[in-house]
Design an enzyme around this catalytic site. Structure first.
Site, PDB file in Angstrom:
ATOM      1  N   HIS A  42      -2.671 -10.586  -5.596  1.00  0.00           N
ATOM      2  CA  HIS A  42      -1.262 -10.346  -5.703  1.00  0.00           C
ATOM      3  C   HIS A  42      -0.521 -11.405  -6.393  1.00  0.00           C
ATOM      4  CE1 HIS A  42      -1.163  -6.928  -3.257  1.00  0.00           C
ATOM      5  NE2 HIS A  42      -1.952  -7.440  -2.223  1.00  0.00           N
TER       6      HIS A  42
ATOM      7  N   HIS B 130       0.835  -1.241  -0.092  1.00  0.00           N
ATOM      8  CA  HIS B 130       0.191  -0.059  -0.015  1.00  0.00           C
ATOM      9  C   HIS B 130       0.844   1.055  -0.113  1.00  0.00           C
ATOM     10  CE1 HIS B 130      -3.293  -2.676   1.869  1.00  0.00           C
ATOM     11  NE2 HIS B 130      -3.049  -3.022   0.744  1.00  0.00           N
TER      12      HIS B 130
HETATM   13 ZN   LIG Z   1      -4.107  -4.547  -0.170  1.00  0.00          ZN
END
Ligand SMILES: [Zn+2]
Length: 303
Positions: free
Chosen positions: A261, A76
């Site tokens: 991811h 992030h």
């Molecule tokens: Zn995330």
């Protein structure tokens, strides 16, 4: 031109895994140094560069490492740096993970904005896509094709009454769109999975202040969602953080169907492994090119 932050700036928060307090300091960094993480709590600090070859784990969050030094939950913060067009920064952290803050990139955007952005005396290099490339895994897919600037289209599809199918189409990623549309979208998890994590001593810092949590029917956070489609917005945020591991800004249109991811990282590897799909270009415009070309080639992704 390449950009760093104008002065150092710090914040504290808790680690998602450990639940322990951790201090984060962003420092300006010289041109061409990229984003580098440093664990200041280790006896011998080791530089851990934000590149895909440094990824050691994508379980729960992206972890980077070199030698014995690992830094977790980097995505992030990296998304904020990509979103705001910051090329070079030294990230010092006195524990094994970047603080989770509110589960989005908003705090990191605030930090960068508070520190200020400094334009450096070196041209930015970008990865420009020449031919479409697609990575597939069953009904999940990610594809990139040539485009001016960075554009993202993203779709998620969860068989859950609070999510369902959500889609973002052709978002032009720049500082403004990232701040307005993406940076406040929080990470999310399902109560069943969260409970398993907690039982295994994982995600000890995860709570309703930094994660959107859903039971089988609804969102459990008292204040609800920041947008009805906060989930797909967070997926875009995660994608941008993962694209940071290319090591330089990319220009192309990325289209993702049900990503995550693991798929994002596979895509980053596949792309870097196949240099015939892209070129690395300096954004420095030769003097003989007309001024119109300057606008066309450059500043969009960093505006
Ligand atoms: Zn995330």
């Amino acid at each position: 031109m390449q950009r760093t932050i104008a002065e150092k700036i710090s914040c504290t928060g808790i680690g998602l895994h450990s639940g322990e307090p951790v201090q984060l300091t962003l420092h300006p960094a010289r041109a061409d140094s990229g984003v580098v993480f440093v664990r200041t709590d280790l006896r011998e600090p080791v530089d851990v560069p934000a590149v895909h070859t440094a990824v050691t784990s994508t379980r729960l969050a992206t972890t980077l490492g070199r030698a014995d030094a690992t830094v977790g939950t980097v995505e992030h913060l990296l998304a904020a740096l990509v979103g705001l067009g910051i090329d070079n920064v030294r990230v010092e952290v006195d524990g094994p993970e970047i603080p989770v803050m509110d589960g989005s990139s908003a705090s990191f955007v605030f930090l960068v904005r508070a520190a200020g952005v400094f334009e450096q005396d070196a041209p930015r290099r970008i990865l420009r896509i020449r031919r479409p490339l697609e990575v597939r895994d069953g009904d999940r897919a990610i594809r990139i094709e040539p485009a001016k600037g960075l554009r993202v289209s993203y779709a998620v599809d969860f068989a859950h009454p609070a999510i369902g199918r959500q889609q973002i189409r052709d978002l032009v990623v720049d500082g403004e769109s990232f701040e307005q549309e993406i940076c406040r979208a929080r990470t999310f998890g399902f109560l069943r999975e969260v409970e398993v994590l907690w039982r295994n001593g994982l995600a000890r810092g995860g709570n309703l202040d930094n994660t959107v949590v859903l039971d089988d029917y609804r969102v459990l956070n008292r204040d609800g969602l920041r947008w009805p489609d906060e989930f797909v917005r967070h997926k875009v945020l995660d994608l941008l953080g993962d694209l940071a591991l290319l090591g330089m800004p990319v220009e192309g249109h990325v289209t993702v169907e049900r990503g995550g991811h693991a798929l994002h990282q596979r895509f980053v590897r596949a792309l870097l492994d196949q240099p015939d799909y892209w070129t690395i270009e300096s954004q420095l415009v030769p003097a003989r090119r007309p001024a119109r070309a300057r606008r066309a080639t450059g500043v969009r992704a960093s505006a």
